[in-house]
Design a protein around this motif. Structure first.
Motif, mmCIF file in Angstrom:
data_model
loop_
_atom_site.group_PDB
_atom_site.id
_atom_site.type_symbol
_atom_site.label_atom_id
_atom_site.label_comp_id
_atom_site.label_asym_id
_atom_site.label_seq_id
_atom_site.Cartn_x
_atom_site.Cartn_y
_atom_site.Cartn_z
ATOM 1 N N TYR A 52 0.916 -1.071 -0.001
ATOM 2 C CA TYR A 52 -0.053 0.087 -0.191
ATOM 3 C C TYR A 52 0.872 1.369 -0.010
ATOM 4 N N ILE A 53 0.650 2.361 -0.663
ATOM 5 C CA ILE A 53 1.343 3.549 -0.839
ATOM 6 C C ILE A 53 0.284 4.753 -0.773
ATOM 7 N N VAL A 54 1.070 5.733 0.119
ATOM 8 C CA VAL A 54 0.552 7.045 0.359
ATOM 9 C C VAL A 54 1.535 8.184 -0.055
ATOM 10 N N ASP A 55 1.073 9.034 -1.008
ATOM 11 C CA ASP A 55 1.835 10.081 -1.526
ATOM 12 C C ASP A 55 1.065 11.483 -1.412
ATOM 13 N N LYS A 56 1.340 12.414 -2.170
ATOM 14 C CA LYS A 56 0.916 13.685 -2.089
ATOM 15 C C LYS A 56 -0.363 13.575 -2.984
ATOM 16 N N SER A 57 -0.709 12.474 -3.782
ATOM 17 C CA SER A 57 -2.037 12.565 -4.628
ATOM 18 C C SER A 57 -3.010 11.658 -4.034
ATOM 19 N N GLY A 58 -2.525 10.950 -2.916
ATOM 20 C CA GLY A 58 -3.417 10.157 -2.034
ATOM 21 C C GLY A 58 -2.933 8.820 -2.125
ATOM 22 N N SER A 59 -3.617 7.581 -2.300
ATOM 23 C CA SER A 59 -3.222 6.145 -2.068
ATOM 24 C C SER A 59 -3.152 5.447 -3.330
ATOM 25 N N PHE A 60 -2.222 4.540 -3.192
ATOM 26 C CA PHE A 60 -2.066 3.702 -4.544
ATOM 27 C C PHE A 60 -1.662 2.526 -4.171
ATOM 28 N N ASP A 61 -1.667 1.424 -5.035
ATOM 29 C CA ASP A 61 -1.119 0.065 -4.908
ATOM 30 C C ASP A 61 0.350 0.332 -5.206
ATOM 31 N N ALA A 62 1.262 -0.463 -4.752
ATOM 32 C CA ALA A 62 2.744 -0.259 -4.973
ATOM 33 C C ALA A 62 2.856 -0.703 -6.655
ATOM 34 N N VAL A 63 2.012 -1.454 -7.219
ATOM 35 C CA VAL A 63 2.496 -2.025 -8.485
ATOM 36 C C VAL A 63 2.064 -0.701 -9.465
ATOM 37 N N SER A 64 0.725 -0.196 -8.970
ATOM 38 C CA SER A 64 0.406 1.214 -10.123
ATOM 39 C C SER A 64 1.581 2.060 -9.796
ATOM 40 N N MET A 65 1.874 2.406 -8.647
ATOM 41 C CA MET A 65 2.998 3.428 -8.495
ATOM 42 C C MET A 65 4.234 3.362 -9.265
ATOM 43 N N PHE A 66 4.730 2.085 -9.033
ATOM 44 C CA PHE A 66 6.049 2.188 -9.539
ATOM 45 C C PHE A 66 6.299 1.327 -11.137
ATOM 46 N N THR A 67 5.162 1.083 -11.500
ATOM 47 C CA THR A 67 4.961 0.650 -12.748
ATOM 48 C C THR A 67 4.148 1.664 -13.780
ATOM 49 N N LYS A 68 3.488 2.613 -13.275
ATOM 50 C CA LYS A 68 2.520 3.475 -14.222
ATOM 51 C C LYS A 68 2.831 4.955 -13.673
ATOM 52 N N GLU A 69 2.789 5.346 -12.402
ATOM 53 C CA GLU A 69 2.832 6.836 -11.787
ATOM 54 C C GLU A 69 4.262 7.264 -12.163
ATOM 55 N N LEU A 70 5.082 6.464 -11.521
ATOM 56 C CA LEU A 70 6.565 6.776 -11.324
ATOM 57 C C LEU A 70 7.643 5.598 -11.594
ATOM 58 N N THR A 71 7.902 5.694 -13.078
ATOM 59 C CA THR A 71 8.807 4.579 -13.349
ATOM 60 C C THR A 71 9.988 4.925 -13.595
ATOM 61 N N SER A 72 11.056 4.126 -13.639
ATOM 62 C CA SER A 72 12.500 4.282 -13.777
ATOM 63 C C SER A 72 13.170 2.942 -14.007
ATOM 64 N N ASP A 73 14.120 3.082 -14.904
ATOM 65 C CA ASP A 73 14.971 1.864 -15.368
ATOM 66 C C ASP A 73 15.790 1.359 -14.216
ATOM 67 N N ASN A 74 16.395 2.051 -13.261
ATOM 68 C CA ASN A 74 17.021 1.684 -12.312
ATOM 69 C C ASN A 74 16.181 1.523 -10.826
ATOM 70 N N TYR A 75 14.868 2.068 -10.858
ATOM 71 C CA TYR A 75 14.329 2.108 -9.504
ATOM 72 C C TYR A 75 13.010 1.495 -9.980
ATOM 73 N N SER A 76 12.714 0.011 -10.066
ATOM 74 C CA SER A 76 11.618 -0.530 -10.363
ATOM 75 C C SER A 76 10.970 -1.018 -8.959
ATOM 76 N N LEU A 77 9.840 -1.866 -8.996
ATOM 77 C CA LEU A 77 9.021 -2.276 -8.013
ATOM 78 C C LEU A 77 9.723 -3.244 -7.161
ATOM 79 N N ALA A 78 10.385 -4.068 -7.975
ATOM 80 C CA ALA A 78 11.217 -4.993 -7.177
ATOM 81 C C ALA A 78 12.493 -4.702 -6.423
ATOM 82 N N PHE A 79 13.028 -3.441 -7.072
ATOM 83 C CA PHE A 79 14.058 -2.448 -6.405
ATOM 84 C C PHE A 79 13.450 -2.054 -4.981
ATOM 85 N N TRP A 80 12.267 -1.765 -4.898
ATOM 86 C CA TRP A 80 11.707 -1.123 -3.640
ATOM 87 C C TRP A 80 11.476 -2.104 -2.872
ATOM 88 N N GLU A 81 10.965 -3.201 -3.424
ATOM 89 C CA GLU A 81 10.467 -4.281 -2.438
ATOM 90 C C GLU A 81 11.757 -4.861 -1.810
#
Length: 756
Positions: A137-166
């Motif tokens: 579960y994720i909370v940011d300035k826009s509200g709440s998201f699930d981690a998959v949506s956040m790190f695959t759609k809202e804020l994506t990076s080649d070096n900082y993926s969902l797996a990296f953060w987990e």
């Protein structure tokens, strides 16, 4: 004139010694000195400019490090505060128990607003703050998201993926600043370079990720064109760099790496952060420094060249402005022609005005000199005479004239008022000189007549050896001059004929001596061959008669003195003595008479009377007039002396009578002299001269005479008698009595009684 013009640079090319060249060279010297000073200053400046650029970049790096360190500290503090927020702790607990309620959603909204408030603060440079719960579960300035949506759609990076953060939940660190990366932001996939900052505290149920805007921080903390910035963590990994050209990964940064060095045309500056331990690196292209220095050099030389050119132009203009009026002034002086200066400098106008005035005076003087050439000739002869008196030797030749004679005219002014227009002796002398000059110039061409003293006129006649002709000419002058003998008597003396100019001094001395041979006559005299008698003495008294004259004068015997004076004057006249001898004799006698009169203690009024008579001696021009003068002068002097002598006899008689009447009193010389209005010394001398005894002797004689009478005719004691005759001390009375009579008062009384 051409030589002078060339020397002054007035025509043609300016001379090296001209004012124009000197002024221009002076200005060039000043320009050269100033240019040299600027060149030296520029050299020193360029030497230190590179050092100043390096120092400036180090200061900028230090400021950048300070700002980054402060930003990282603020971020860390904010994340820790947020991590321990009760709302987040409560939310994590609800998520772990899968018991979400309405309060949890309210907390999520408050947390989101809190994050939004921090992100909107421009001083914090946050792009987003993400609270990532381990449950996904994720909370940011826009509200709440699930981690998959956040790190695959809202804020994506080649070096900082969902797996990296987990995976970070399993790492042991708690706080870490990670390398920046380019993140793609939904919905338009806008790319932005962000620096993730992760806070993951045990038991690691959730982590907080702060996304810092890397480019915005770089612009705010390191905004210097032409430089690049890189930040390395403690392990030397690049966290952020403004350009891939830095290639800091191959620098092998260590503790031994210098704080600044050059590599691949770049200047590297290093500094380590105190809090984070990060290494901050800035680079500055060496070519940029060289370009700035080259630009500065070009600018300097351009300004220097422009300044020198302007200085040369201004110097030339200013030199010409100074030289032109000077050139005109010199031309005016050399050409004796007034010029209109036209200068804008007041001092030059003043100088030009004075030069015009001097030129005008010069023309007037030249005109006067031409018109008064004869006066200059006279002045030249007078100068010769003055030089003769100082024994300077021979003179220069007097033109073409070689044979000459000098004629000297001695003027004797009388006290009688002079006729019009010659009311003063100077005017009469001028009139006589002009007449003589006119008379001689007709007879002797080229002759010169001029006044050498207030009472002497000198003539020079040339080419003359005829003494007979000269005598005729002088007699003609005599007949005219004799008309004014009641105002002025003239004695004329002529020198011998001289054939060389070197005899000029001898001729002048000859006429000076000959003029002294003039007699006591009341007419114009001409002396051509007379010579003064040798061995003459001032005193003309017949032997043994001089003392008789002065002794009788002291006695006041007027008749005897007058008779002796008549005989003396007759003796001088018989010997045909000159007027000078009569004058010397008369002045000597008058001086002696005055001395005798003064020794008789005559008063000022009587002295003034004698001096007023003595003035008439100057008017005596004949023997008869001298006789008349001495009759008056000797009579007056003898009368005054005789009166003084009689006065002295009266004073002596008065003093003796006074002592006869006051002998018994305490009488003194000073007391009696004071009553008579004279000094004690004078009274004492007078008594001695007139009576043969001093004042004290007279007083003792009178007192002792009266004492003898009392001793013979009274029975008074010696002490009483002494007091009655004026002796208050009996011992002094007895001693004086014995000294004067060879007896004591007692012995005198006994002998007096025995004789009676």
């Amino acid at each position: 004139m051409k030589t002078l013009k060339f020397r002054w640079g007035l025509t043609g090319k300016p001379s090296k010694r001209s004012l124009f060249i000197k002024l221009f060279l002076g200005f060039l010297t000043i320009i050269a000195l100033l240019s040299s000073f600027n060149l030296i200053a520029f050299t020193v400046t360029t030497t230190h400019t590179r050092e100043e650029i390096v120092k400036y970049n180090r200061l900028l790096l230090g400021n950048t490090v300070r700002l980054y360190e402060e930003q990282f500290n603020r971020t860390k503090s904010l994340l820790f505060n947020l991590y321990y927020d009760p709302k987040i702790t409560a939310l994590q607990l609800s998520l772990s128990m899968d018991q979400m309620n309405r309060q949890n959603y309210l907390n999520i909204n408050q947390i989101s607003n809190q994050i939004k408030s921090s992100v909107s603060n421009p001083a914090l440079f946050f792009d987003n703050i993400i609270i990532h719960f381990k449950s996904g579960y994720i909370v940011d300035k826009s509200g709440s998201f699930d981690a998959v949506s956040m790190f695959t759609k809202e804020l994506t990076s080649d070096n900082y993926s969902l797996a990296f953060w987990e995976q970070q939940f399993n790492e042991r660190y708690e706080y870490k600043i990670m390398a920046n990366d380019s993140f793609r932001l939904a919905p338009d996939q806008y790319q932005k370079e962000l620096i993730p900052v992760l806070l993951n505290i045990s038991p690691r149920r959730y982590q907080i990720i702060a996304m810092l805007d890397a480019r915005l921080m770089s612009m705010m903390f390191h905004d210097m064109p032409g430089t690049e910035l890189a930040i390395l963590d403690r392990d030397g990994h690049v966290l952020f760099q403004t350009s891939d050209r830095l290639a800091v990964d191959r620098l092998a940064i260590s503790r031994e790496t210098p704080k600044q060095f050059e590599l691949d045309d770049l200047y590297y500056f290093l500094e380590t952060g105190q809090e984070t331990g990060f290494t901050y690196i800035t680079t500055f292209p060496i070519a940029s420094i060289n370009a700035q220095m080259q630009k500065l050099t070009y600018t300097f030389w351009l300004l220097l060249a422009v300044s020198v050119v302007i200085g040369l132009v201004v110097s030339h203009i200013f030199t010409r402005r100074l030289h032109r009026p000077v050139k005109q002034l010199v031309s005016s002086i050399m050409g004796d022609k007034p010029l209109a200066l036209g200068s804008k400098i007041n001092e030059f106008d003043l100088i030009n005005e004075q030069i015009q005035h001097l030129l005008h005076e010069k023309q007037e003087i030249l005109h006067d000199l031409v018109n008064q050439k004869s006066l200059l000739t006279h002045y030249g002869y007078i100068q010769r005479l003055k030089r003769i008196k100082t024994n300077l030797g021979d003179f220069k030749e007097m033109g073409a004239h070689t044979t000459f004679r000098l004629i000297l005219y001695q003027l004797k002014y009388r006290s009688q008022p002079m006729p019009e227009p010659a009311q003063k002796p100077q005017q009469m002398a001028y009139a006589i000189k002009e007449y003589i000059s006119l008379e001689l110039s007709g007879q002797y061409p080229g002759s010169n007549t001029f006044q050498v003293e207030s009472n002497q006129i000198l003539s020079i006649i040339f080419d003359h050896e005829d003494s007979r002709q000269l005598e005729i000419t002088l007699n003609r002058l005599k007949r005219v001059l004799d008309r004014d003998t009641k105002y002025c008597l003239v004695t004329i003396a002529a020198s011998s004929v001289c054939h060389r100019s070197s005899q000029f001094g001898t001729a002048y001395e000859e006429v000076q001596e000959r003029i002294l041979c003039g007699k006591l006559v009341e007419e114009t005299q001409i002396l051509l061959d007379q010579h003064p008698s040798a061995g003459s003495q001032h005193s003309a008294f017949i032997a043994d008669k001089e003392n008789d004259f002065y002794m009788n004068l002291q006695a006041g015997n007027e008749s005897i003195c007058l008779d002796l004076m008549e005989r003396m004057l007759h003796h001088l006249d018989t010997r045909q003595e000159s007027a000078l001898r009569f004058r010397q004799f008369s002045e000597g006698v008058v001086a002696k008479i005055l001395a005798i009169a003064e020794s008789a203690k005559i008063n000022r009024l009587e002295q003034s009377e004698l001096h007023s008579l003595m003035v008439h001696l100057d008017d005596c021009l004949t023997v008869e007039q001298l006789q008349q003068f001495f009759r008056q002068f000797i009579s007056a002097a003898a009368g005054i002396i005789r009166a003084k002598k009689n006065e002295a006899n009266d004073i002596a008689s008065y003093v003796i009578d006074y002592l006869e009447q006051h002998y018994e009193q305490d009488t003194s010389l000073e007391q009696v002299a004071s009553q008579l209005g004279m000094t004690a010394n004078y009274l004492s001398t007078l008594m001695k001269d007139k009576t043969g005894q001093t004042f004290t002797d007279h007083l003792h004689d009178i007192r002792l005479r009266h004492a003898k009478q009392m001793l013979s005719s009274t029975n008074l004691s010696v002490q009483e008698i002494g007091e009655k005759v004026g002796y208050r001390n009996v011992t002094s009375f007895i001693r004086l009595f014995k000294k004067m009579t060879s007896q004591t008062p007692g012995d005198f009384r006994k002998s007096s009684k025995m004789n009676s």
